[in-house]
Design a protein around this motif. Structure first.
Motif, PDB file in Angstrom:
ATOM      1  N   VAL A 184       0.841  -1.180   0.000  1.00  0.00           N
ATOM      2  CA  VAL A 184       0.000   0.000   0.000  1.00  0.00           C
ATOM      3  C   VAL A 184       0.884   1.240   0.000  1.00  0.00           C
ATOM      4  N   ALA A 241      -4.597   6.450   0.708  1.00  0.00           N
ATOM      5  CA  ALA A 241      -3.895   5.204   0.410  1.00  0.00           C
ATOM      6  C   ALA A 241      -4.287   4.674  -0.948  1.00  0.00           C
ATOM      7  N   SER A 242      -3.319   4.099  -1.622  1.00  0.00           N
ATOM      8  CA  SER A 242      -3.603   3.408  -2.869  1.00  0.00           C
ATOM      9  C   SER A 242      -3.162   1.974  -2.706  1.00  0.00           C
ATOM     10  N   ARG A 281      -4.387  -2.359  -2.717  1.00  0.00           N
ATOM     11  CA  ARG A 281      -5.482  -3.214  -2.308  1.00  0.00           C
ATOM     12  C   ARG A 281      -5.614  -3.284  -0.798  1.00  0.00           C
ATOM     13  N   SER A 282      -6.801  -3.625  -0.366  1.00  0.00           N
ATOM     14  CA  SER A 282      -7.058  -4.012   1.023  1.00  0.00           C
ATOM     15  C   SER A 282      -6.688  -2.944   2.038  1.00  0.00           C
ATOM     16  N   PHE A 283      -6.950  -1.702   1.711  1.00  0.00           N
ATOM     17  CA  PHE A 283      -6.683  -0.632   2.676  1.00  0.00           C
ATOM     18  C   PHE A 283      -7.383  -0.904   3.993  1.00  0.00           C
ATOM     19  N   SER A 284      -8.593  -1.448   3.921  1.00  0.00           N
ATOM     20  CA  SER A 284      -9.373  -1.681   5.131  1.00  0.00           C
ATOM     21  C   SER A 284      -8.783  -2.781   6.006  1.00  0.00           C
ATOM     22  N   ARG A 306     -11.364   7.288  10.082  1.00  0.00           N
ATOM     23  CA  ARG A 306     -11.084   6.727   8.769  1.00  0.00           C
ATOM     24  C   ARG A 306     -12.357   6.527   7.988  1.00  0.00           C
ATOM     25  N   ASN A 347     -13.067   4.006   5.039  1.00  0.00           N
ATOM     26  CA  ASN A 347     -12.514   2.924   4.217  1.00  0.00           C
ATOM     27  C   ASN A 347     -13.032   2.965   2.788  1.00  0.00           C
ATOM     28  N   LYS A 402     -13.272   5.552   1.074  1.00  0.00           N
ATOM     29  CA  LYS A 402     -12.440   6.534   0.388  1.00  0.00           C
ATOM     30  C   LYS A 402     -10.948   6.245   0.548  1.00  0.00           C
ATOM     31  N   ASN A 403     -10.631   5.126   1.192  1.00  0.00           N
ATOM     32  CA  ASN A 403      -9.214   4.776   1.427  1.00  0.00           C
ATOM     33  C   ASN A 403      -8.447   5.926   2.087  1.00  0.00           C
ATOM     34  N   THR A 404      -9.062   6.535   3.060  1.00  0.00           N
ATOM     35  CA  THR A 404      -8.467   7.719   3.671  1.00  0.00           C
ATOM     36  C   THR A 404      -8.614   7.682   5.195  1.00  0.00           C
TER      37      THR A 404
END
Length: 126
Positions: free
Chosen positions: A1, A23-24, A26-29, A71, A73, A75-77
């Protein structure tokens, strides 16, 4: 990530800023996220951390009651809302990701984090 912190700037004491960690990948969460900061001439120190679901957070005593980590998830932020800023909060702020998909890690320890983004500078004037 891959992580990218933003939102830093110059603010007067007592003011507020909101930092973002985008974040860019996969699977940020699946990642616990932490914020650290480093002032000139000082060690990088823990600020706050949040679990994969956002249900668990932890703060350094120096920011407790003033900063809030959250967070989104979808928005991956991850965000760090900073209120009642003090000159001693001046530092480069970094976000970091821990790949253990549980809260069973030492969230305040730098070496527990697998990925780091570049910092964003926060300057608080008196």
């Amino acid at each position: 990530v891959q992580l990218q912190a933003s939102g830093g700037g110059l603010v007067q004491a007592g003011g507020s800023l909101r930092l973002s960690c985008a974040a860019s990948g996969r699977s940020f969460s699946s990642y616990n996220i932490g914020w650290f900061r480093q002032a000139p001439g000082k060690e990088r120190e823990f600020v706050a951390a949040i679990s994969v679901s956002g249900g668990t957070t932890r703060y350094a005593d120096s920011v407790k009651g003033r900063f809030t980590i959250s967070r989104d998830n979808a928005k991956n932020t991850v965000y760090l809302q900073m209120n009642s800023l003090k000159p001693e909060d001046t530092a480069d702020y970094y976000c970091a990701a821990n790949g253990r998909a549980s809260w069973r890690f030492r969230s305040t320890v730098r070496s527990e984090y697998d990925y780091w983004g570049r910092g964003t500078l926060v300057t608080v004037s008196s």
